[in-house]
Enzyme design. Structure first.
Site, PDB file in Angstrom:
ATOM      1  N   CYS A 151       2.899   6.297  19.951  1.00  0.00           N
ATOM      2  CA  CYS A 151       3.975   6.756  20.830  1.00  0.00           C
ATOM      3  C   CYS A 151       5.083   7.360  19.968  1.00  0.00           C
ATOM      4  O   CYS A 151       5.772   6.670  19.244  1.00  0.00           O
ATOM      5  CB  CYS A 151       4.511   5.580  21.624  1.00  0.00           C
ATOM      6  SG  CYS A 151       5.554   6.121  22.969  1.00  0.00           S
ATOM      7  N   GLY A 189       0.806  -1.219   0.000  1.00  0.00           N
ATOM      8  CA  GLY A 189       0.000   0.000   0.000  1.00  0.00           C
ATOM      9  C   GLY A 189       0.838   1.267   0.000  1.00  0.00           C
ATOM     10  O   GLY A 189       0.540   2.222  -0.720  1.00  0.00           O
ATOM     11  N   THR A 190       1.901   1.275   0.784  1.00  0.00           N
ATOM     12  CA  THR A 190       2.711   2.491   0.894  1.00  0.00           C
ATOM     13  C   THR A 190       3.333   2.836  -0.455  1.00  0.00           C
ATOM     14  O   THR A 190       3.256   3.993  -0.907  1.00  0.00           O
ATOM     15  CB  THR A 190       3.804   2.297   1.970  1.00  0.00           C
ATOM     16  OG1 THR A 190       3.159   1.987   3.212  1.00  0.00           O
ATOM     17  CG2 THR A 190       4.662   3.536   2.129  1.00  0.00           C
ATOM     18  N   ALA A 202      -1.731  -6.686  -0.098  1.00  0.00           N
ATOM     19  CA  ALA A 202      -2.133  -8.093   0.083  1.00  0.00           C
ATOM     20  C   ALA A 202      -2.332  -8.473   1.553  1.00  0.00           C
ATOM     21  O   ALA A 202      -3.195  -9.283   1.877  1.00  0.00           O
ATOM     22  CB  ALA A 202      -1.070  -9.007  -0.534  1.00  0.00           C
ATOM     23  N   ASN A 248      -8.631   3.550   7.875  1.00  0.00           N
ATOM     24  CA  ASN A 248      -8.127   2.400   8.621  1.00  0.00           C
ATOM     25  C   ASN A 248      -8.426   2.471  10.115  1.00  0.00           C
ATOM     26  O   ASN A 248      -8.548   1.449  10.768  1.00  0.00           O
ATOM     27  CB  ASN A 248      -6.613   2.252   8.398  1.00  0.00           C
ATOM     28  CG  ASN A 248      -5.882   3.572   8.456  1.00  0.00           C
ATOM     29  OD1 ASN A 248      -6.221   4.513   7.734  1.00  0.00           O
ATOM     30  ND2 ASN A 248      -4.902   3.667   9.309  1.00  0.00           N
ATOM     31  N   THR A 292      12.847  -7.410  -9.932  1.00  0.00           N
ATOM     32  CA  THR A 292      12.343  -8.776 -10.109  1.00  0.00           C
ATOM     33  C   THR A 292      11.104  -8.968  -9.236  1.00  0.00           C
ATOM     34  O   THR A 292      11.093  -8.574  -8.072  1.00  0.00           O
ATOM     35  CB  THR A 292      13.449  -9.792  -9.741  1.00  0.00           C
ATOM     36  OG1 THR A 292      14.554  -9.543 -10.605  1.00  0.00           O
ATOM     37  CG2 THR A 292      12.968 -11.223  -9.902  1.00  0.00           C
TER      38      THR A 292
HETATM   39  N1  PLP Z   1      -3.182   2.739   3.456  1.00  0.00           N
HETATM   40  C1  PLP Z   1      -3.984   2.316   4.443  1.00  0.00           C
HETATM   41  C2  PLP Z   1      -5.369   2.859   4.544  1.00  0.00           C
HETATM   42  C3  PLP Z   1      -3.525   1.377   5.370  1.00  0.00           C
HETATM   43  O1  PLP Z   1      -4.338   0.963   6.338  1.00  0.00           O
HETATM   44  C4  PLP Z   1      -2.202   0.884   5.231  1.00  0.00           C
HETATM   45  C5  PLP Z   1      -1.657  -0.077   6.221  1.00  0.00           C
HETATM   46  O2  PLP Z   1      -1.897   0.033   7.411  1.00  0.00           O
HETATM   47  C6  PLP Z   1      -1.407   1.357   4.180  1.00  0.00           C
HETATM   48  C7  PLP Z   1      -1.936   2.281   3.311  1.00  0.00           C
HETATM   49  C8  PLP Z   1      -0.002   0.868   3.975  1.00  0.00           C
HETATM   50  O3  PLP Z   1       0.001  -0.400   3.387  1.00  0.00           O
HETATM   51  P1  PLP Z   1       1.309  -1.330   3.475  1.00  0.00           P
HETATM   52  O4  PLP Z   1       1.394  -1.813   4.883  1.00  0.00           O
HETATM   53  O5  PLP Z   1       1.034  -2.445   2.508  1.00  0.00           O
HETATM   54  O6  PLP Z   1       2.474  -0.512   3.056  1.00  0.00           O
END
Ligand code: PLP
Length: 384
Positions: free
Chosen positions: A322, A69-70, A196, A147, A233
């Protein structure tokens, strides 16, 4: 352990692990190699791409595998920004740091940004997005669901606002894919991030969906993998696992939604009955069916968490993070107008595939005495 932190990560489903195993052992060929051992692995990667595409109603060619996600959030915003060279970015105050930090980084490099607020219910008003649009706006990034509080955002309305002005629309759907139906075509999504490990797949794998024709600059430079859009890769085992996770999510989403929502509602009802001065955060309906975020007044979230873990083996999470020795209340709860001292008493329970009724009953039994004990010791001033 009673694991109620599925928004942080999910366990790998044993069915996912099973299909990954060969790619960590005998099927080790490089998918870019032209001999058989490479091409068999290539086929597994392409099959996974199709499965993920099916879950999102995307074409396989529109799926780019990433590290999660990041990276997908970063690539979306930075990739569009670098492609355009200058301009204005719109996002919201409740985004994940993967969106907020890259936007701040771009601001330091000459881009401008607007962080659209949310209401006390944790939902963005599309009218506020409309008002934020400027002639030089290049991208709008709004998460599908948050989240921390689970609130689901009006992304279809916001996508329509973006497209009226020819602006690219990105959504961080890390918390929704596998929980809510996501149809990129119907919802008008240009870029989408998925991870994932939030849908019972492995950590360190994700995708960036890129609608055909959407221009962005790649952020990981290297080989020709992913049609030159993301070098490196491929994480083959992770990708194969994600494909299986997507397939399972598609098949099981509807039945899980009903089962887990009932458990979440039971948890909320049980805690409300037994704990005074408790409030649930975020819109009651427009939220994920697995998430509840609660503020319990006059106690620290971290203290509740430690007690739940040490005494009962219950894993949940709190809104406070924290940072350098001091507890910072959640930026999401603050953005919703919740005072810092109340935000400090927040807990998030996020349920999942393995959660049972017995576990929920144990939490309902375990938490009230912890709250009572902590309140008796609490330095928080009571305002009754
Ligand atoms: N975006 C949201 C809304 C998330 O909840 C998260 C993970 O907590 C991320 C992005 C980041 O994803 P990743 O852990 O795969 O980098």
């Amino acid at each position: 352990m009673i694991y109620l932190d599925h928004n942080a990560t999910t366990p790998v489903d044993p069915r996912v692990f099973e299909v990954m195993k060969p790619y960590l052992t005998e099927a080790y060929g490089n998918p870019s190699s032209i001999y058989r051992a490479g091409q068999d692995v290539r086929k597994a990667v392409e099959d996974a791409r199709e499965m993920v595409g099916r879950l999102l109603n995307a074409e396989p060619r529109e799926i780019i595998f990433t590290s999660g996600g990041t990276e997908s959030d970063n690539t979306s915003i930075k990739g569009v920004a670098l492609n355009r060279g200058k301009g204005h970015i719109i996002t919201s105050t409740i985004e994940h740091p993967a969106v907020l930090k890259v936007t701040e980084w771009l601001e330091k490099r000459g881009f401008t940004a607007t962080y659209v607020p949310v209401g006390t219910d944790g939902v963005v008003n599309p009218e506020d997005v409309k008002k934020a649009v400027k002639p030089d706006t290049i991208i709008i990034s709004l998460m599908h669901a948050n989240n921390e509080v689970g609130t689901v955002q009006p992304i279809e309305d916001v996508a329509a606002i973006a497209h009226e002005k020819g602006i690219v629309f990105h959504t961080d759907a890390v918390q929704t894919v596998g929980k809510l139906p996501v149809d990129v075509k119907r919802m008008g999504i240009d870029l989408l991030s998925l991870s994932a490990h939030k849908l019972y797949g492995p950590k360190g794998t994700g995708i960036l969906y890129v609608k055909r024709g959407t221009k962005f600059d790649p952020c990981v430079h290297g080989g020709h993998q992913e049609w030159g859009r993301r070098g490196g890769t491929e994480n083959v085992a992770g990708i194969v696992g994600l494909g299986k996770a997507a397939e399972l999510a598609e098949a099981e989403m509807a039945s899980e939604a009903k089962r887990v929502r009932d458990l979440r509602d039971r948890l909320e009802a049980g805690l409300t009955e037994r704990i005074a001065d408790i409030m649930f955060n975020g819109h009651r309906e427009k939220r994920l069916w697995n998430t509840t975020n609660v503020c319990i007044k006059y106690v620290e979230g971290e203290a509740m968490l430690l007690n739940l873990d040490m005494r009962h083996g219950i894993a949940a999470s709190s809104g406070s993070a924290c940072t350098s020795g001091s507890l910072e209340p959640s930026h999401v709860l603050l953005a919703m107008g919740i005072p810092a001292e109340i935000a400090h008493g927040s807990l998030r329970f996020s349920l999942g595939r393995g959660t049972t009724r017995e576990e929920i009953e144990k939490v309902i039994e375990a938490l009230p005495p912890i709250v009572e004990k902590l309140r008796a010791m609490s330095a928080f001033p009571r305002k009754e």
